[in-house]
Scaffold this active site. Structure first.
Site: not given
Ligand code: 5BU
Length: 244
Positions: A85, A88
């Site tokens: 992500k 910058d």
């Molecule tokens: P989870 O354990 O399924 O909740 O993990 C979700 C992953 O996806 C986690 O690594 C977040 O940083 C990533 N993510 C997210 O959850 N939602 C978003 O909008 C984005 C990334 Br962009």
């Protein structure tokens, strides 16, 4: 110039893997211990086409981790998406992508990038991608977290930026397909069968209610009683969504 989805080595390879493995599943390996992470990845690797990392949460990170991870990727056939992500100014984003201890550009197939800082970020990343042609950019246009600030104007502006940088932008991280044009890849996090939210603002949908090319599942697999069984089940449910 033809759009990257059709010529970029990582998008071509991804589409090949999706077909070969009959999988639209990405596993988000959000685990801080490298041995545990590698063991879990080895278990679920047959069912995924993408492994998503947060390299900066690994507490015992060193270069041997990257060697082991890329070996697993070659062995089992999956691509690596670093969910860095970047957000910058270009000068810094380029260094965060290619320098420091992680040297993401050397091993990642995809890296996630916020558009908040404007075109300068992508201008700089274009130079990085020239030196690391396996790396493709995924722009964040929507997030799964409750009350996030990515409003519709922001989303539209992000989609316009993607068009301007379509030589390096392969697709989007988003909650839905926002464009009909099949040249883009769509990745969706916030997918779970067992929860509809977490305690810190994450919100979930079930695999069947997500229309995307790749569904990203983290804790739904990592924290399941039987992660292999969970990966099989998510793969099965996710592949009904495919448009490729
Ligand atoms: P989870 O354990 O399924 O909740 O993990 C979700 C992953 O996806 C986690 O690594 C977040 O940083 C990533 N993510 C997210 O959850 N939602 C978003 O909008 C984005 C990334 Br962009």
């Amino acid at each position: 110039m033809s759009p990257p989805r059709f010529f970029h080595p990582s998008s071509t390879r991804l589409q090949q893997l999706m077909l070969e493995k009959d999988s639209n599943l990405a596993f988000s390996a959000d685990i801080t211990d490298k041995k545990k992470l590698l063991a879990l990845v080895a278990d679920v690797a047959p069912y995924i086409c993408v492994l998503k990392t947060h390299i900066d949460i690994i507490k015992d990170f060193d270069q041997t981790f990257i060697c082991a991870l890329t070996r697993l990727a070659d062995q089992h056939g999956f691509l690596i998406m670093e969910d860095r992500k970047l957000a910058d100014i270009g000068y810094i984003a380029a260094q965060q992508c290619s320098e420091g201890i992680y040297r993401i550009a050397q091993w990642a197939n995809f890296i996630t990038v916020h558009t908040i800082a404007g075109p300068g970020t992508l201008e700089a990343l274009r130079r990085v991608v020239k030196q690391h042609p396996n790396l493709g950019i995924l722009l964040l246009v929507q997030m799964s977290s409750k009350d996030n600030l990515l409003n519709e104007d922001y989303q539209r502006a992000s989609l316009r930026l993607a068009e301007q940088y379509e030589d390096i932008v392969l697709g989007f991280v988003s909650q839905e397909r926002l464009l009909l044009d099949s040249k883009w890849l769509w990745f969706s996090p916030g997918v779970s069968l067992s929860a509809d939210q977490d305690a810190l603002g994450q919100s979930y949908r079930t695999p069947l209610s997500v229309d995307s090319d790749i569904l990203i599942v983290g804790r739904g697999i990592a924290q399941a009683k039987d992660p292999i069984q969970a990966a099989k089940q998510y793969r099965q449910l996710a592949r009904k969504q495919t448009s490729c």
